[in-house]
Scaffold this active site. Structure first.
Site, PDB file in Angstrom:
ATOM      1  N   LYS A   1      61.917  -0.068 -62.962  1.00 50.51           N
ATOM      2  CA  LYS A   1      62.799  -0.842 -62.065  1.00 50.51           C
ATOM      3  C   LYS A   1      62.484  -0.535 -60.606  1.00 50.51           C
ATOM      4  O   LYS A   1      62.468  -1.429 -59.761  1.00 50.51           O
ATOM      5  CB  LYS A   1      64.265  -0.524 -62.389  1.00 50.51           C
ATOM      6  CG  LYS A   1      64.697  -1.171 -63.706  1.00 50.51           C
ATOM      7  CD  LYS A   1      66.114  -0.809 -64.096  1.00 50.51           C
ATOM      8  CE  LYS A   1      66.224   0.591 -64.613  1.00 50.51           C
ATOM      9  NZ  LYS A   1      67.378   0.897 -65.431  1.00 50.51           N
TER      10      LYS A   1
ATOM     11  N   ASP B   1      63.519  -3.658 -69.897  1.00 46.88           N
ATOM     12  CA  ASP B   1      64.429  -2.510 -69.786  1.00 46.88           C
ATOM     13  C   ASP B   1      65.861  -2.914 -70.136  1.00 46.88           C
ATOM     14  O   ASP B   1      66.588  -2.142 -70.747  1.00 46.88           O
ATOM     15  CB  ASP B   1      64.377  -1.911 -68.370  1.00 46.88           C
ATOM     16  CG  ASP B   1      65.324  -0.719 -68.264  1.00 46.88           C
ATOM     17  OD1 ASP B   1      65.090   0.279 -68.963  1.00 46.88           O
ATOM     18  OD2 ASP B   1      66.324  -0.808 -67.528  1.00 46.88           O
TER      19      ASP B   1
ATOM     20  N   SER C   1      62.175   3.878 -67.832  1.00 46.28           N
ATOM     21  CA  SER C   1      63.224   2.902 -67.527  1.00 46.28           C
ATOM     22  C   SER C   1      63.509   2.886 -66.020  1.00 46.28           C
ATOM     23  O   SER C   1      63.524   1.831 -65.381  1.00 46.28           O
ATOM     24  CB  SER C   1      64.483   3.285 -68.331  1.00 46.28           C
ATOM     25  OG  SER C   1      65.634   2.687 -67.810  1.00 46.28           O
TER      26      SER C   1
ATOM     27  N   ARG D   1      69.192   1.257 -76.747  1.00 41.53           N
ATOM     28  CA  ARG D   1      69.260   2.730 -76.716  1.00 41.53           C
ATOM     29  C   ARG D   1      70.713   3.201 -76.639  1.00 41.53           C
ATOM     30  O   ARG D   1      71.095   4.193 -77.258  1.00 41.53           O
ATOM     31  CB  ARG D   1      68.471   3.259 -75.510  1.00 41.53           C
ATOM     32  CG  ARG D   1      66.963   3.173 -75.693  1.00 41.53           C
ATOM     33  CD  ARG D   1      66.254   3.370 -74.371  1.00 41.53           C
ATOM     34  NE  ARG D   1      66.566   4.643 -73.767  1.00 41.53           N
ATOM     35  CZ  ARG D   1      66.530   4.878 -72.445  1.00 41.53           C
ATOM     36  NH1 ARG D   1      66.182   3.923 -71.601  1.00 41.53           N
ATOM     37  NH2 ARG D   1      66.824   6.062 -71.981  1.00 41.53           N
TER      38      ARG D   1
HETATM   39  N1  URA Z   1      69.217   5.168 -65.934  1.00 39.86           N
HETATM   40  C1  URA Z   1      68.323   4.208 -66.210  1.00 39.86           C
HETATM   41  O1  URA Z   1      68.118   3.286 -65.430  1.00 39.86           O
HETATM   42  N2  URA Z   1      67.654   4.295 -67.379  1.00 39.86           N
HETATM   43  C2  URA Z   1      67.834   5.290 -68.263  1.00 39.86           C
HETATM   44  O2  URA Z   1      67.200   5.308 -69.282  1.00 39.86           O
HETATM   45  C3  URA Z   1      68.779   6.276 -67.957  1.00 39.86           C
HETATM   46  C4  URA Z   1      69.455   6.185 -66.774  1.00 39.86           C
END
Ligand code: URA
Length: 433
Positions: free
Chosen positions: A187, A161, A183, A168
């Protein structure tokens, strides 16, 4: 397998297989695939989207790219929460001691903020000596004894990520529901708690512009939760105006403490009660919303929630005296009251605009290595739908320097004051599970 075929397949709108998703995630994380090909694939995903199955496989591939927290040594159900971010969002600081005082266990890994104001760690670090680093053993012990610990990430969680999000960010591919959902959820799943409560915000200070878009994102994250057999629930909440009154790190700590003393802003308390109610039900500590809310209000009333925060701060090396006497928290050199220029009803307080103004005072950072000033920020005196008279204070600015003309012009531009009364939009649009 060829990355070119995978890009072509997604470009044409076909569903990628688990093997293809694993291939591109591991290939990129381990530096076998270049930025330009993964950028093209991310753009194809943005334009063609992903099915729930692909999104779950993408989450699994990212989760498997790094380590995971093992919370099995913690007795009881561990509860986590996540907010998609907003202006004045100090929810973790008040909500977690509230639910823990009711018997929940919270082993929380939080982040720093980029942009308008700090993240939870930055806010906690406004307290002198507060330590966000801890060994895994000490972290688990503290959750077993106190019920609560909040630290920074210590393990190598979800490296995929980190790389993908950075890419991104510079290729206009952040705004995609499957990419955002995978994403966030990779986490959260890596942090290992039994339950997850998501606060998905919509509006001018949020990622998602409308409640419908926020709902779509929340549903995608709940689908991922189901795939991993996790109890995931979500609130969809309004972030058109800032949450509560305070924006800025020490100011938000102070507001969280006031809330735990029963003297917080109504909207912020309502969000804590709504989120806390779901968390207590997820932890099987309350059978319904009425019971949960009564429990949460009781721990505010009897001081147990505030005691939890004080104990956590003291155990993590912080000066809990600063929370008992909030005037000891960092203070800015100037406090400047800003008067309303006209009489009327406040139709808009643009959350993001105020967040950016707080950042210009030093409350937030542009790059991760920037320092933030814990003392500065903005304290609102009025909220949307309130009536204000010309000359009445709209907000107090806590600043280390005089305010420039440009800053003041941008401040006034963030407000819309009209002669017609409006009703307040409910803070929580929907709860889904
Ligand atoms: N927060 C995140 O952790 N990931 C994203 O893609 C967007 C917001």
């Amino acid at each position: 397998m060829q990355i070119l075929d995978i890009i072509e397949k997604k470009k044409q709108g076909f569903e990628l297989s688990k093997e293809e998703i694993d291939y591109f995630v591991s290939g990129y994380t381990e530096n076998r695939l270049p930025d330009y090909q993964i950028s093209a694939l991310l753009m194809a995903i943005c334009l063609q989207s992903m099915t729930a199955r692909e999104t779950a496989d993408l989450t699994a591939a990212m989760l498997n790219s790094g380590e995971r927290m093992d919370l099995s040594k913690i007795q009881g159900i561990t509860c986590d929460k996540h907010s998609t971010g907003g202006v004045g969002d100090k929810t973790t600081l008040a909500l977690t001691p509230m639910v823990v005082a009711c018997g929940a266990r919270v082993a929380k890994m939080s982040g720093r903020g980029l942009g308008h104001t700090g993240g939870t760690l930055d806010k906690l670090e406004a307290i002198k000596g507060f330590n966000v680093q801890m060994s895994e053993e000490a972290f688990l012990n503290q959750v077993n004894t106190l019920g609560l610990a909040i630290i920074g990430q210590s393990k190598n969680l979800v490296p995929a990520d980190k790389k993908l999000y950075a890419l991104r960010d510079v290729t206009a591919t952040v705004q995609s529901i499957p990419l955002i959902a995978s994403s966030i959820m990779s986490k959260k799943l890596a942090c290992g708690s039994d339950t997850i409560l998501l606060d998905v915000k919509y509006g001018k200070g949020a990622f998602m512009p409308t409640p419908q878009k926020a709902l779509e994102l929340a549903e995608a994250m709940l689908d991922i939760g189901k795939h991993f057999h996790k109890d995931v629930r979500a609130l969809i909440s309004n972030m058109n105006e800032p949450l509560g009154f305070a924006i800025g790190n020490a100011l938000e700590v102070k507001e969280a403490v006031e809330t735990l003393k029963g003297k917080g802003p109504k909207d912020f308390l309502e969000l804590c009660l709504c989120a806390g109610s779901q968390m207590l039900q997820q932890a099987k500590l309350a059978k319904d919303d009425t019971t949960a809310r009564a429990m949460l209000l009781e721990v505010i009333e009897n001081g147990k929630a505030l005691d939890k925060l004080l104990d956590m701060v003291a155990l993590q090396g912080g000066d809990s005296n600063q929370l008992k006497h909030v005037e000891l928290l960092p203070q800015a050199a100037y406090t400047i009251d800003i008067p309303a220029k006209q009489t009327g009803y406040i139709h808009e307080i643009h959350a993001l605009a105020l967040g950016k103004l707080a950042m210009r005072l030093g409350a937030g950072r542009i790059r991760l290595e920037d320092n933030i000033d814990p003392a500065v920020g903005i304290v609102l005196h009025k909220k949307c739908a309130d009536y204000v008279c010309e000359g009445e204070t709209l907000a107090t600015i806590h600043t280390q320097k005089k305010l420039s003309k440009e800053w003041l012009a941008d401040f006034y531009a963030a407000y819309s004051i009209q002669s017609t009364a409006i009703s307040k939009t409910p803070l929580v649009y929907k709860i889904i599970m």
